[in-house]
Scaffold this motif. Sequence first.
Motif, short mmCIF file in Angstrom:
data_model
loop_
_atom_site.label_atom_id
_atom_site.label_comp_id
_atom_site.label_asym_id
_atom_site.label_seq_id
_atom_site.Cartn_x
_atom_site.Cartn_y
_atom_site.Cartn_z
N VAL A 189 8.88 1.44 8.94
CA VAL A 189 8.27 0.26 9.55
C VAL A 189 7.11 0.64 10.48
N LEU A 190 7.29 1.68 11.24
CA LEU A 190 6.25 2.03 12.21
C LEU A 190 5.38 3.19 11.75
N ASN A 191 5.50 3.58 10.51
CA ASN A 191 4.72 4.71 10.03
C ASN A 191 3.39 4.22 9.46
N PRO A 192 2.27 4.56 10.10
CA PRO A 192 0.98 4.05 9.62
C PRO A 192 0.43 4.85 8.44
N PHE A 193 1.06 5.95 8.10
CA PHE A 193 0.47 6.80 7.07
C PHE A 193 1.00 6.51 5.67
N ILE A 194 1.88 5.52 5.57
CA ILE A 194 2.33 5.14 4.24
C ILE A 194 1.69 3.81 3.87
N SER A 195 1.73 3.50 2.60
CA SER A 195 1.05 2.30 2.16
C SER A 195 1.79 1.06 2.63
N GLY A 196 1.09 -0.02 2.71
CA GLY A 196 1.72 -1.27 3.10
C GLY A 196 0.74 -2.39 2.87
N GLU A 197 1.17 -3.43 2.18
CA GLU A 197 0.23 -4.50 1.87
C GLU A 197 0.19 -5.51 3.01
N THR A 198 -1.02 -5.93 3.36
CA THR A 198 -1.15 -6.91 4.43
C THR A 198 -1.13 -8.32 3.83
N MET A 199 -1.14 -9.31 4.72
CA MET A 199 -1.16 -10.69 4.25
C MET A 199 -2.40 -10.94 3.40
N THR A 200 -3.55 -10.56 3.92
CA THR A 200 -4.79 -10.80 3.17
C THR A 200 -4.80 -10.00 1.87
N PHE B 139 11.58 -13.99 -0.24
CA PHE B 139 10.29 -14.23 0.38
C PHE B 139 10.38 -14.12 1.89
N GLY B 140 10.40 -12.92 2.38
CA GLY B 140 10.39 -12.73 3.83
C GLY B 140 9.01 -12.25 4.23
N ILE B 141 8.41 -12.92 5.22
CA ILE B 141 7.01 -12.64 5.54
C ILE B 141 6.83 -11.32 6.28
N TRP B 142 7.90 -10.81 6.87
CA TRP B 142 7.73 -9.69 7.79
C TRP B 142 7.09 -8.43 7.21
N PRO B 143 7.41 -8.06 5.99
CA PRO B 143 6.74 -6.85 5.47
C PRO B 143 5.23 -6.98 5.48
N LEU B 144 4.73 -8.20 5.15
CA LEU B 144 3.29 -8.40 5.14
C LEU B 144 2.74 -8.46 6.56
N VAL B 145 3.49 -9.15 7.43
CA VAL B 145 3.04 -9.28 8.81
C VAL B 145 2.98 -7.91 9.47
N ARG B 146 3.95 -7.09 9.15
CA ARG B 146 3.99 -5.75 9.74
C ARG B 146 2.69 -4.99 9.46
N SER B 147 2.28 -4.97 8.21
CA SER B 147 1.07 -4.22 7.88
C SER B 147 -0.16 -4.86 8.52
N THR B 148 -0.19 -6.19 8.51
CA THR B 148 -1.31 -6.90 9.11
C THR B 148 -1.43 -6.54 10.60
N LEU B 149 -0.30 -6.62 11.29
CA LEU B 149 -0.34 -6.33 12.73
C LEU B 149 -0.69 -4.88 12.97
N MET B 150 -0.19 -4.02 12.10
CA MET B 150 -0.46 -2.60 12.31
C MET B 150 -1.95 -2.30 12.11
N VAL B 151 -2.52 -2.89 11.07
CA VAL B 151 -3.96 -2.72 10.88
C VAL B 151 -4.72 -3.26 12.09
N GLY B 152 -4.30 -4.45 12.54
CA GLY B 152 -4.96 -5.05 13.70
C GLY B 152 -4.85 -4.15 14.91
#
Lengths: 276, 451, 288
Positions: free
Chosen positions: C226-237, C45-58
């Motif tokens: 990690v920094l690629n916005p064109f691949i899928s990634g689940e956000t926290m929400t 349970f590491g939060i970073w994968p979710l945080v990453r997508s959330t921050l990137m969307v933001g």
Amino acid sequence: MPDENAFVRTTISESAKVMPAQLTSAMEIRSMNAYYGSFRAVKEVDLTIYDHYITALIGSSGCGKSTLLRALNRMNDLVPGARVEGDVHFHGTNIYADDVDPVEVRRRIGMVFQKPNPFPKSIYDNVAWGARVNGYRGNMAELVEGALRQAALWDEVKDKLDQSGYSLSGGQQQRLCIARTIAVKPEIILMDEPTSALDPVATLRIEELIQELKERYTIVIVTHNMQQAARASDFTAFLNMDEDRAGRVVEFGRTADIFTKPEHEETENYITGRFG
Amino acid sequence: MTAGEFPEGPQLDAQINRRRRRGAYLRISFLASLIVAILALLTLLFNIVNSAFGLVALESEVAPAALVEALGLDTTSSALVDLSKDDLVAVLRTNVNNNVGRRLERDQRFYDDRLVFETQTKWDELCGRAVDRPAGCSTGARGRDDVYALVIEQIVQPKVRETWLLFDSIFHRAGIEERAAALYPSADLVFRSWLSVDFVTSPQSPQAEVAGVRTAILGSLWIVGVTILFSFPVGVGAAVYLEEYARDTRLNRLVQTNINNLAGVPSIIYGMLGLAIFVRVLEAFTSGAAFGGVEGSVTANGRTVVSAGLTLGLLILPIIIINAQEAIRAVPQSLRSAGMALGASQWQTIRAHVLPNAIPGILTGAILAVARALGETAPLVVVGASTFITADPTGPFSKFTALPIQIFQWTSRPQDEFRNIAAAAIIVLLVLLLMLNATAIVLRNRYARRV
Amino acid sequence: MISILTTIGIVVVLGREALLFFQTKEVSLGEFFSSTTWEPQIFEFGIWPLVRSTLMVGFIAVLVAVPLGLATAVYLSEYASDRARGLLKPVLEVLAGIPTVVYGYFALTFVTPLLRSLLGVSLVEIFNVASAGIVVGVLIIPLVSSMSEDALHAVPLSLREAAHGLGATKLEVSLRVVLPAALSGITAAIVVSVSRAIGETMVVAIAAGAAPRNWNLGKDGLFSTVLNPFISGETMTGHIVRISGGDLSYNSIDYDSVFAIGLMLFLMTLSLNMLSRRFVARFREVYE
Ligand SMILES: Nc1ncnc2c1ncn2[C@@H]1O[C@H](COP(=O)(O)OP(=O)(O)OP(=O)(O)O)[C@@H](O)[C@H]1O
Ligand SMILES: [Mg+2]
């Protein structure tokens, strides 16, 4: 002439008495009308502003003094629905001609407002701002210092140039606004009741300052204060409202003449405090 | 005095021209940004309309004409859609097997006075049971349109092979016809409006062709009903208290800041709150168990209309309070003083003078808040909208789905047809919202005239 | 007071469940904040994968919304005539009134195909963070522009007049006096919009993908994952919606983990909102 004028007579500006015979005009206003929408606020004004003299505009509240003043540097262009008809000549060109840019007009004819309105920036930036946007290429620090000195503010602020303009007192703020206007090196400075928001001591300082500025600039000042007009100006124009509430210039002349031997009864009533 | 270091003469003209040009460019780019925003809106709407209508290649398992013919009727004069209820039931009886038929009958019977698939004895036995009584025991008979829908769903089984967007359907029709003829020789190419009366009145179905949003619309209405019942009185009460009674104490200031902060909490957090409080902790109440027997088929846990409605109620409460406060603040102080001067108590003054004057403003704010609730999706998903139900909600303790939930679920399906009905459902939702907003505007205008 | 109760409710509920989560022996606070893998099946349970997508969307959303929203605000407040303003503002209000699920539909059925046809199908996945971010950006334009416009509007006329009086052009007045003077109000608008973007749910749930993007730095490198916005990634929400949307049993670790994420989301948005309030207060102080 009744006795209550004795006070006014004795305080008339010294310079008014030693006026040279030859006058050059800085601005010539010819049959000018100013409107807000369909309402005519200023009617058929003919007036000459003389170079390197102080001209005061006096008159009761709402008679169109500010409107007239703002017409002199096309500030009225900014008010939606406002328009000016007639000619305002500045060095022989009509500032309302099609090929004249209001931006250039305002650079040459600066304005100081009733309430001190410094920008929310540092003292230095307040003074430098106008020069920057107008493409000043010289030494900015010198320009700022020079303008602040001319505005008699330098000694008070030289150690805190990077502080906000809002940190100054009301009178200092107004002098800052004057310095800001001076910094773009205008030829004429228009002042709309520059001391009405200040206390008597600050007012006095500004009045002294205006006398000093006269050496270099032509000044037009609106004031409600008879003594100020009498003390500080060389020429005075008295405006009054018609029945249709449009302001017109009733009388214009040397301040000494207007205050001692006005030609019109209206003028006399106004300056002696008998309104209407 | 020299002005030498400022541009003069021709230089000055050039400089001012330059500044003017820069001004004009930027002005255009500011306007362009605004236009981009408007274009985004138009694209969004176009995109939806584009999907909600268009050509489809429809292939039926059994041709409707064949069914009519099998009844011995003339196919040129009567079509399947025109058949009577009796004929349609006859079609069903000959074309579906008995198991399916019995299931359908148990869900809802075909006639009030006789049975079609079940025997009377079996039926009586089923309905005599204490638990797991079929729904058909207590509900009335199916209508003609319902039977027709069954015929289409069970027998004709029209399958959408491919769908096209409105734009293509209009401008590339020839190409589409060619392709359809090559790929689906037996299919009909018809223009279909996914948004139709049937769509609005049919229940949810696993098949996109016959699915509708009735269940979802009713679900939304039920939920919003609960939301209003809860948040309107509480919100207006709180606003009256804060504006008329509360002194400027630290506590009250804290409450005010708190309300403002709550308005900024993401809606999904409210969903989690609803899940933990209404669904879990208050399960006994929100499932209806505490209020006595609930129909077996309805629900067994707290994931109900009430939970959803209360959750959305909490969500819009801050909005209602803030709007109501503004409306109350706008009532002139003189009215209050006048009331008090006549010897009325504070509450009497509020009821007689303040509220009547503030009510249009309060209502406008509340309607807009309800519009917000109507479009909310995330909290409902979290609170536990049912993924698939075809039964209309019957009360506050029903399981629920809602229009936005339906849109979400259909959008998430990979098949094109579901995109089409999602678009149709979006149009339904937007129309509902439009109606709410129109009401608010009318209200505001009337209010503005009166003052 | 219900409002206080709600707040307390949120804090208590999120806090309690999150506490339960951190009390289970499989997870620790340290792991939660340090691990870059979210893999509940193997109790990672590491939060970073979710945080990453959330921050990137933001981040993408702000990149879209701030220039557009701000320029729109400047246009409406400084240039548009009253009639044009009366016509254009309702359009923005409509944009603000559209439910977010509709924006989600838009992202998936319009923006994603558009990106894919512009940038190549191999580069852009069907579910991707970029498309969600862009659409969230469009969604918050009205918020940025209306708050900024209020701030610009609050700048006193006297400052504009002063600047004009010095011989400035309209643009110079707008950009070099009015805009800086409204800066704290505009900052507030931006901060609020970041908070809104982070908390936005439906668009990302529909368009951004349904699997946390674990960080495999060693294998794929920083830029391709990690920094690629064109691949899928689940956000926290997005994760909260997906997990709690199913039939979740109340005492599972998944249930508790969702609340831990919720708590973190709540704290993030709350602090952003309070920060924004600060800026607004400072702005008011100057002009009132
Ligand atoms: N922006 C405006 N729009 C419409 N009418 C205006 C506007 N500004 C001024 N007026 C009207 O024009 C007339 C002259 O106003 P003006 O401000 O020039 O008077 P004033 O002599 O400066 O008065 P005061 O001594 O009070 O400053 C007044 O009747 C006023 O109501
Ligand atoms: Mg005036």
